[in-house]
Design a protein around this motif. Structure first.
Motif, mmCIF file in Angstrom:
data_model
loop_
_atom_site.group_PDB
_atom_site.id
_atom_site.type_symbol
_atom_site.label_atom_id
_atom_site.label_comp_id
_atom_site.label_asym_id
_atom_site.label_seq_id
_atom_site.Cartn_x
_atom_site.Cartn_y
_atom_site.Cartn_z
ATOM 1 N N PRO A 317 5.773 -30.946 -71.455
ATOM 2 C CA PRO A 317 5.990 -30.527 -72.739
ATOM 3 C C PRO A 317 6.978 -31.234 -73.758
ATOM 4 N N SER A 374 -0.431 -31.739 -81.914
ATOM 5 C CA SER A 374 -0.238 -30.618 -81.138
ATOM 6 C C SER A 374 -1.182 -30.009 -80.142
ATOM 7 N N TRP A 375 -2.380 -29.923 -80.789
ATOM 8 C CA TRP A 375 -3.561 -29.357 -80.218
ATOM 9 C C TRP A 375 -3.807 -30.223 -79.013
ATOM 10 N N ASN A 378 -1.186 -29.505 -76.294
ATOM 11 C CA ASN A 378 -1.460 -28.062 -75.594
ATOM 12 C C ASN A 378 -2.251 -28.049 -74.846
ATOM 13 N N ARG A 379 -3.585 -28.765 -75.035
ATOM 14 C CA ARG A 379 -4.576 -28.846 -73.987
ATOM 15 C C ARG A 379 -4.425 -29.629 -72.928
ATOM 16 N N ARG A 382 -2.103 -27.190 -70.769
ATOM 17 C CA ARG A 382 -2.943 -26.166 -70.224
ATOM 18 C C ARG A 382 -3.679 -26.559 -68.904
ATOM 19 N N ALA A 387 4.117 -24.845 -68.546
ATOM 20 C CA ALA A 387 4.455 -24.243 -69.729
ATOM 21 C C ALA A 387 6.306 -24.537 -69.953
#
Length: 404
Positions: A317, A374-375, A378-379, A382, A387
């Motif tokens: 992250p 960012s999208w 984030n994928r 995940r 996290a």
């Protein structure tokens, strides 16, 4: 007695279930009223705004009037519910008509209608408004009057310049971050070196020098602005080339502003990514490294096979955030003439004497770029099931990262 106890437990469980149901209904209808009221207010404002030239609601005046009054009726209903809530603060759940299951269900169905109405108004006012403004801007022979049409006119006329700047910004951010990741892996290995009892004097010397170099590099790079670093790197290397027999044109062909910008972003990101990686590695339980050593692995083997893979995963992250940061911070490279999105903005703004409009266009492009990055990141996080709790710290303290 057993039957009585069982009956009492059943009654208690039934009462608890009814209480949970009442709480859910109460909180659910509040959410519906609150959220849909904000949407209804937006719809009322859109309905009151002028229709664009391509509006498909222009020939449906009565339909729009009905839609408008439905939105106003919802706002009035929400206001009544709020007043009743303030007046009956303690007994609202028992006395309010809005908490009844049938009424709550009806409110939900009506809220769907409100959302649908607002969606139609958004398409008509905003979507068709953009289409109308674009039609005017793309065919205009002089600067339009309204702000939106001016922005689209500047974007249309300077689309080639904006595209070149956009492409350069993306290339600098993506390649700079990718190269920095591998350099950071090397430096973080030097950064976390500790002298082992089995090391000879030469290995001890290399570990001390390597760790010291990594610490100094991190301190210097993170303690100076990227803009200053870009100027030092570009003009410093250019000055070294000037000591040769090469002409200025030949030097520019070898040492371009793009190359200088890429080197600047790479070296700058390396320092920050090194600290993020170090924090991820230090998050790994040291018992695992000790267990690996007890099984006969050397310090390097324990780090490479046990600690490093987990530490990199924990740091993902924070490493991903560097890409978003580099997309934005690459704008400072315009100070050395790198033709990025910021340089394109000043070029187009100066050409049409519309610096404000050009800046608004660029801010929207940067926002879309960072949201997309960012999208995607984030994928990725995940997918890897990681996290972060605290990432991106540049202090000498470990960075706390947790895994799901």
């Amino acid at each position: 007695m057993g039957e009585d106890m069982g009956s009492n437990q059943s009654q208690t469980a039934g009462a608890n279930s009814r209480g949970r149901l009442a709480t859910f209904i109460l909180s659910d209808h509040r959410y519906v009223l609150l959220a849909t009221s904000a949407v209804a207010a937006l719809g009322a404002m859109l309905s009151s705004s002028p229709r664009p030239a391509m509006s498909f609601m222009a020939n449906a005046y009565m339909v729009e009037v009905v839609m408008y009054y439905i939105l106003i009726a919802w706002l009035v209903l929400s206001a009544v519910a709020l007043v009743f809530k303030l007046a009956k603060w303690r007994t609202y759940a028992d006395e309010s008509l809005f908490t009844k299951p049938a009424v709550a269900r009806l409110l939900r169905y009506v809220s769907y209608v409100v959302w649908l109405i607002v969606a139609v108004l958004v398409v008509d006012r905003i979507g068709m408004g953009l289409a109308s403004a674009w039609a005017v801007a793309s065919t205009a022979t002089s600067m339009p009057e309204t702000t939106l049409e001016r922005m689209l006119y500047v974007l249309y006329k300077g689309r080639g310049t904006f595209y070149e700047g956009f492409k350069t910004t993306v290339l600098l951010a993506v390649f700079g971050t990718s190269i920095a990741f591998f350099l950071a892996l090397l430096l973080v290995f030097l950064r976390i070196q500790v002298v082992d009892r089995s090391d000879n004097d030469f290995v001890r010397f290399l570990k001390v020098v390597g760790s010291g170099f990594a610490k100094v590099y991190s301190t210097v790079v993170r303690g100076t602005p990227m803009m200053v670093q870009a100027m030092i790197i570009f003009f410093g290397v250019f000055g070294l080339f000037k000591m040769t027999n090469l002409t200025t044109t030949q030097i520019n062909g070898i040492w371009s502003t793009f190359a200088a910008g890429l080197v600047t972003i790479t070296l700058n990101s390396t320092a920050y990514m090194m600290e993020v990686l170090r924090g991820g590695i230090e998050s790994v339980d040291m018992g695992q490294a000790e267990a690996a050593r007890s099984l006969g692995l050397s310090q390097w083997q324990a780090m490479r096979k046990v600690v490093f893979p987990q530490g990199v995963k924990f740091a993902i992250p924070g490493l991903s955030n560097e890409l978003i940061i580099n997309i934005k911070d690459s704008s400072v490279l315009s100070v050395i003439g790198t033709f990025d999105l910021m340089f394109a903005t000043t070029t187009v703004g100066g050409t049409y004497y519309r610096q404000f409009d050009a800046a608004l266009i660029t801010s929207i492009i940067y926002l879309c770029l960072t949201m997309l990055a960012s999208w995607l990141l984030n994928r990725l996080a995940r997918r890897l099931e990681v996290a972060a709790v605290k990432v991106g710290s540049t202090s000498d303290q470990p960075i706390n990262v947790e895994e799901k």
